[in-house]
Design an enzyme around this catalytic site. Structure first.
Site, mmCIF file in Angstrom:
data_model
loop_
_atom_site.group_PDB
_atom_site.id
_atom_site.type_symbol
_atom_site.label_atom_id
_atom_site.label_comp_id
_atom_site.label_asym_id
_atom_site.label_seq_id
_atom_site.Cartn_x
_atom_site.Cartn_y
_atom_site.Cartn_z
ATOM 1 N N CYS A 1 -4.233 16.323 -19.575
ATOM 2 C CA CYS A 1 -3.917 15.490 -20.751
ATOM 3 C C CYS A 1 -3.433 14.110 -20.271
ATOM 4 O O CYS A 1 -3.566 13.774 -19.099
ATOM 5 C CB CYS A 1 -2.897 16.189 -21.645
ATOM 6 S SG CYS A 1 -1.207 16.200 -21.022
ATOM 7 N N GLN B 1 0.847 -1.200 0.000
ATOM 8 C CA GLN B 1 0.000 0.000 0.000
ATOM 9 C C GLN B 1 0.879 1.245 0.000
ATOM 10 O O GLN B 1 0.390 2.353 -0.134
ATOM 11 C CB GLN B 1 -0.886 0.014 1.249
ATOM 12 C CG GLN B 1 -1.847 -1.151 1.343
ATOM 13 C CD GLN B 1 -2.470 -1.224 2.733
ATOM 14 O OE1 GLN B 1 -3.417 -0.513 3.047
ATOM 15 N NE2 GLN B 1 -1.921 -2.077 3.586
ATOM 16 N N ASN B 2 2.182 1.041 0.194
ATOM 17 C CA ASN B 2 3.091 2.184 0.316
ATOM 18 C C ASN B 2 3.452 2.753 -1.050
ATOM 19 O O ASN B 2 3.526 2.031 -2.035
ATOM 20 C CB ASN B 2 4.364 1.772 1.053
ATOM 21 C CG ASN B 2 4.060 1.279 2.453
ATOM 22 O OD1 ASN B 2 2.974 1.531 2.970
ATOM 23 N ND2 ASN B 2 4.990 0.561 3.054
ATOM 24 N N CYS C 1 -0.694 14.278 -15.406
ATOM 25 C CA CYS C 1 -1.404 15.517 -15.676
ATOM 26 C C CYS C 1 -2.880 15.364 -15.336
ATOM 27 O O CYS C 1 -3.471 14.302 -15.534
ATOM 28 C CB CYS C 1 -1.224 15.888 -17.152
ATOM 29 S SG CYS C 1 -2.021 17.459 -17.561
ATOM 30 N N ASP D 1 6.315 4.584 -1.363
ATOM 31 C CA ASP D 1 7.710 5.033 -1.258
ATOM 32 C C ASP D 1 8.693 4.306 -2.179
ATOM 33 O O ASP D 1 9.846 4.735 -2.327
ATOM 34 C CB ASP D 1 8.192 4.961 0.214
ATOM 35 C CG ASP D 1 8.031 3.576 0.845
ATOM 36 O OD1 ASP D 1 8.090 2.571 0.125
ATOM 37 O OD2 ASP D 1 7.841 3.514 2.085
ATOM 38 N N ASN E 1 3.287 -6.790 13.327
ATOM 39 C CA ASN E 1 2.890 -5.407 13.632
ATOM 40 C C ASN E 1 3.351 -5.050 15.035
ATOM 41 O O ASN E 1 3.381 -5.897 15.928
ATOM 42 C CB ASN E 1 1.363 -5.262 13.499
ATOM 43 C CG ASN E 1 0.926 -3.818 13.349
ATOM 44 O OD1 ASN E 1 1.360 -2.930 14.094
ATOM 45 N ND2 ASN E 1 0.055 -3.563 12.384
ATOM 46 N N HIS F 1 -1.479 1.396 -4.159
ATOM 47 C CA HIS F 1 -1.871 2.804 -4.029
ATOM 48 C C HIS F 1 -0.991 3.746 -4.841
ATOM 49 O O HIS F 1 -0.935 4.939 -4.566
ATOM 50 C CB HIS F 1 -1.877 3.242 -2.555
ATOM 51 C CG HIS F 1 -2.996 2.632 -1.754
ATOM 52 N ND1 HIS F 1 -2.976 2.517 -0.376
ATOM 53 C CD2 HIS F 1 -4.187 2.104 -2.145
ATOM 54 C CE1 HIS F 1 -4.092 1.949 0.045
ATOM 55 N NE2 HIS F 1 -4.847 1.680 -1.005
ATOM 56 N N GLU G 1 1.719 -3.263 17.043
ATOM 57 C CA GLU G 1 0.557 -3.335 17.943
ATOM 58 C C GLU G 1 -0.524 -4.154 17.259
ATOM 59 O O GLU G 1 -0.562 -4.226 16.039
ATOM 60 C CB GLU G 1 -0.053 -1.946 18.159
ATOM 61 C CG GLU G 1 0.906 -0.897 18.569
ATOM 62 C CD GLU G 1 0.255 0.489 18.600
ATOM 63 O OE1 GLU G 1 -0.875 0.653 18.095
ATOM 64 O OE2 GLU G 1 0.912 1.385 19.135
ATOM 65 N N CYS H 1 0.936 20.526 -21.505
ATOM 66 C CA CYS H 1 -0.224 21.416 -21.643
ATOM 67 C C CYS H 1 -0.277 22.505 -20.559
ATOM 68 O O CYS H 1 -1.203 23.307 -20.544
ATOM 69 C CB CYS H 1 -1.518 20.591 -21.650
ATOM 70 S SG CYS H 1 -1.973 19.976 -20.018
#
Ligand code: BJW
Ligand code: ZN
Length: 248
Positions: free
Chosen positions: A135, A106-107, A132, A109, A218, A124, A220, A155
């Site tokens: 265009c 999902q990163n 753009c 980077d 994780n 993502h 947490e 443009c």
């Protein structure tokens, strides 16, 4: 870490060495050890605590105030450019030398690819790609700082980061490929995601109904934990490398 948990991780490592197909769903937490702030909770640094997401990560926010949104992305691009993938990203690269591994991230980077992972599914989008708003221009743009707001070389309309904002669809090919990978894996490693954003979090269900083992890494407990077969607490930079230890 208690003996029971160690044993469970060793079982998972053994299955990887025996050729189990591994899918990974990663989130902001995997880059936390690189110094990249996460979105929600758990840190004073959380981007979402300084800026509300609906102020920044929506098409409406960009329409209202493109300069504000671009300042946020420019700041994040600077952090990403100045840091590097960590032991968690590298562990997944090494795991791919042992068995079949597909990373769905999902990163935005680009750290999985930078570490050396192949065929990463960017669910993502990517923070270094701009497109753009008017265009069909789309290109990589690594400028830090970027002139704000950046304009299309073709443009002269505004360009935007080629990332997925709230209310926008996941890029068709990434969505289809992620679904396929999640459905076909034997083990899904869910790493550093709160599991609060859909449809990404729904990939856990896809893997689950296809009988995959869900293992969560994780700091947490998260929205995923109750659905996981195994929960490994701690920083992914410290816990993911445990999968590489040669099982006895
Ligand atoms: C560590 C750690 C360490 C820390 N080691 N761990 C179903 C139900 C309800 C709502 C919806 C639904 N389906 C869709 C929606 C609406 C919406 C949504 O999900 N809303 C929720 C908030 C409820 N979803 C959408 O709008 C999506 N689009 C959509 O549905 O489109 C429909 C459509 C179809 C067809 C045409 C048109 C429309 C799009 C969602 C896009 C999300 N975009 C963002 C921004 C991306 C660009 C950018 O980066 O700027 O994606 S928001 C943000 O959240 C970003 C992340 O990828 C995403 C997930 O966050 P993540 O990775 O989980 O991070 P955190 O910070 O939340 O969690 C970090 C975790 O790491 C924590 O658990 C920590 O404990 C842990 N951690 N350090 C291990 N060292
Ligand atoms: Zn243009």
């Amino acid at each position: 870490m208690n003996e029971h948990l160690r044993q469970k991780i060793a079982d998972l490592a053994r299955r990887c060495h025996d050729g189990a197909r591994v899918a990974v769903l990663s989130g902001a937490g995997i880059s936390a050890a690189s110094g990249i702030p996460t979105f929600r909770g758990g840190s004073d640094d959380a981007l979402w605590s300084r800026y509300r997401p609906e102020q920044l990560a929506t098409p409406e926010a960009f329409e209202r105030d493109p300069e504000l949104v671009w300042r946020w992305y420019d700041w994040r691009r600077g952090l990403i450019a100045d840091a590097a993938p960590n032991e968690a990203h590298h562990a997944l690269v090494e795991l791919a030398t042992i068995t079949d591994v597909r990373v769905i991230t999902q990163n935005v980077d680009g750290y999985h690819q930078q570490a050396g992972s192949q065929d990463v599914i960017e669910y993502h989008g990517n923070i270094w790609t701009v497109r753009c708003t008017s265009c069909h221009f789309e290109d990589l743009d690594h400028r830090v700082p970027i002139p704000i707001p950046p304009r299309c070389p073709r443009c002269h309309e505004l360009v935007r980061p080629a990332v997925v904002w709230f209310g926008e669809g996941i890029p068709t090919e990434a969505a289809a490929e992620a679904e396929k990978v999640a459905a076909a894996c034997d083990i899904l490693l869910v790493v550093g995601t709160a599991g609060a954003v859909y449809p990404a979090a729904g990939l856990v269900t896809v893997a689950g109904v296809n009988q995959a083992t869900i293992a969560e890494f994780n700091l947490e407990p998260s929205a995923i934990t109750q659905r996981a077969d195994l929960y490994v607490p701690g920083s992914a930079a410290e816990t993911l490398p445990l999968l590489l230890e040669t099982p006895a």
